[in-house]
Design a protein around this motif. Sequence first.
Motif, PDB file in Angstrom:
ATOM      1  N   VAL A  42      -1.582  44.872 -18.133  1.00 47.69           N
ATOM      2  CA  VAL A  42      -0.292  44.431 -18.519  1.00 47.69           C
ATOM      3  C   VAL A  42       0.875  45.190 -17.830  1.00 47.69           C
ATOM      4  O   VAL A  42       1.959  44.688 -17.310  1.00 47.69           O
ATOM      5  N   ASP A  43       0.789  46.592 -17.863  1.00 50.41           N
ATOM      6  CA  ASP A  43       1.591  47.403 -17.472  1.00 50.41           C
ATOM      7  C   ASP A  43       1.714  47.597 -15.834  1.00 50.41           C
ATOM      8  O   ASP A  43       2.515  48.218 -15.248  1.00 50.41           O
ATOM      9  N   PHE A  44       0.753  47.062 -15.096  1.00 44.50           N
ATOM     10  CA  PHE A  44       0.537  47.368 -13.781  1.00 44.50           C
ATOM     11  C   PHE A  44       0.311  46.233 -12.978  1.00 44.50           C
ATOM     12  O   PHE A  44      -0.621  46.132 -12.242  1.00 44.50           O
ATOM     13  N   PRO A  45       1.325  45.165 -12.968  1.00 44.88           N
ATOM     14  CA  PRO A  45       0.777  43.970 -12.462  1.00 44.88           C
ATOM     15  C   PRO A  45       0.900  44.112 -10.763  1.00 44.88           C
ATOM     16  O   PRO A  45       0.053  43.253 -10.252  1.00 44.88           O
ATOM     17  N   GLU A  46       1.489  44.994 -10.314  1.00 48.29           N
ATOM     18  CA  GLU A  46       1.639  45.289  -8.855  1.00 48.29           C
ATOM     19  C   GLU A  46       0.250  45.531  -8.209  1.00 48.29           C
ATOM     20  O   GLU A  46      -0.134  45.227  -7.027  1.00 48.29           O
ATOM     21  N   ALA A  47      -0.825  45.944  -9.279  1.00 52.39           N
ATOM     22  CA  ALA A  47      -2.248  46.341  -8.752  1.00 52.39           C
ATOM     23  C   ALA A  47      -2.855  45.052  -8.043  1.00 52.39           C
ATOM     24  O   ALA A  47      -3.629  45.068  -7.079  1.00 52.39           O
ATOM     25  N   PHE A  48      -2.441  43.807  -8.495  1.00 52.16           N
ATOM     26  CA  PHE A  48      -2.636  42.581  -7.803  1.00 52.16           C
ATOM     27  C   PHE A  48      -2.215  41.978  -6.659  1.00 52.16           C
ATOM     28  O   PHE A  48      -2.547  41.131  -6.215  1.00 52.16           O
ATOM     29  N   GLU A  49      -1.123  42.637  -6.445  1.00 46.52           N
ATOM     30  CA  GLU A  49      -0.378  42.008  -5.360  1.00 46.52           C
ATOM     31  C   GLU A  49      -0.990  42.067  -3.950  1.00 46.52           C
ATOM     32  O   GLU A  49      -1.461  42.962  -3.467  1.00 46.52           O
ATOM     33  N   GLY A  50      -1.300  41.056  -3.227  1.00 46.04           N
ATOM     34  CA  GLY A  50      -1.745  41.034  -1.976  1.00 46.04           C
ATOM     35  C   GLY A  50      -3.156  41.158  -1.793  1.00 46.04           C
ATOM     36  O   GLY A  50      -3.675  41.670  -0.880  1.00 46.04           O
ATOM     37  N   ILE A  51      -4.021  41.286  -2.942  1.00 50.50           N
ATOM     38  CA  ILE A  51      -5.476  41.764  -2.889  1.00 50.50           C
ATOM     39  C   ILE A  51      -6.144  40.681  -2.324  1.00 50.50           C
ATOM     40  O   ILE A  51      -5.959  39.560  -2.523  1.00 50.50           O
ATOM     41  N   ASP A  52      -7.303  41.020  -1.595  1.00 54.28           N
ATOM     42  CA  ASP A  52      -8.219  40.129  -0.902  1.00 54.28           C
ATOM     43  C   ASP A  52      -9.409  40.044  -1.748  1.00 54.28           C
ATOM     44  O   ASP A  52     -10.114  39.005  -1.862  1.00 54.28           O
TER      45      ASP A  52
END
Length: 283
Positions: A42-52
């Motif tokens: 929840v605190d780190f949605p950036e981790a999912f950005e642009g993942i393959d």
Amino acid sequence: MVKACIVYFSQTGNTENVAFTIMGRLTSAGINTICLPLSDVVDFPEAFEGIDILGIGFPTFFGYPPPMVMDLIDDLKDIKGESTFVFTTYGGTTAGDSLYDAACALRRKGFGILGGLKLEGADSYPQSLSIKKNAGRPNFEDLAIAEEFTDKILDAFNSGRSIDPEKLASSTKYFEDRREADRKSTVAEMRKHVEGKIKFNPELCLFCESCKKSCPTKSITTGDKFPEFSWRCIGGMRCYQCVRVCPGKALSVDYPGPIEEYKKFMEIAADSEEEKRRVYVVA
Ligand SMILES: Cc1cc2nc3c(=O)[nH]c(=O)nc-3n(C[C@H](O)[C@H](O)[C@H](O)COP(=O)(O)O)c2cc1C
């Protein structure tokens, strides 16, 4: 650069160990990899950005993924069409349909399934801890298998292959017979044989709040003096993390029956040696 994110749920470190091993292998293969505990999603949605590639790891709870892992998959609204792999650690009795259920849910979200891995870990269930079931797992050999698995899923990713989640379904009759049944009732049927009540001894409480901090569903509040349990737990299912982490041993478990009965019950749903040897399936 290819980007991967591994989200894992782990209470006693087995799944975390596997998650970090996979991350190490991916990183050394030049993949930009992030490893994230479920509680930080929840605190780190950036981790999912642009993942393959998305990896999801969790302990097996009564033959299935813990409900919050299924909730996480259900909540993956904006990440569509990527490749994914699933992994579980289990106490050596059965990984049941845990990989299958997680893979089916991810498939429904549009993910291509690269593969699934199930490794044995020290059994974290209270009665199993008392008999040190599977102590020392995952060991060096188990983690070497996790590395081998990582190489194979990368190969599948690079070649654009994926598998049908059916390939991850358990061959254990107990789970085959219940595949179409509602998970909650199957788990409830298992729980009634093994689930003990949690006892609290106020005299041993150190007021350290370790129980509250460790609870994955935030079901524990601390009042003026002592912990108070809402018993929401994991959809009612006790995971006993509060008991395991309590440094003063103020929390303990009242087993529902003698250890012999527990062992006998485990045999009912136990994987065959052949099923145990099928440690991973990769596209
Ligand atoms: C509530 C609960 C249910 C469990 N159910 C199973 C099971 O069905 N089969 C099994 O072999 N181990 C079972 N275990 C053991 C865990 O799956 C195993 O210890 C796992 O490796 C723990 O992972 P962790 O260290 O990442 O938390 C269960 C443990 C708990 C706490």
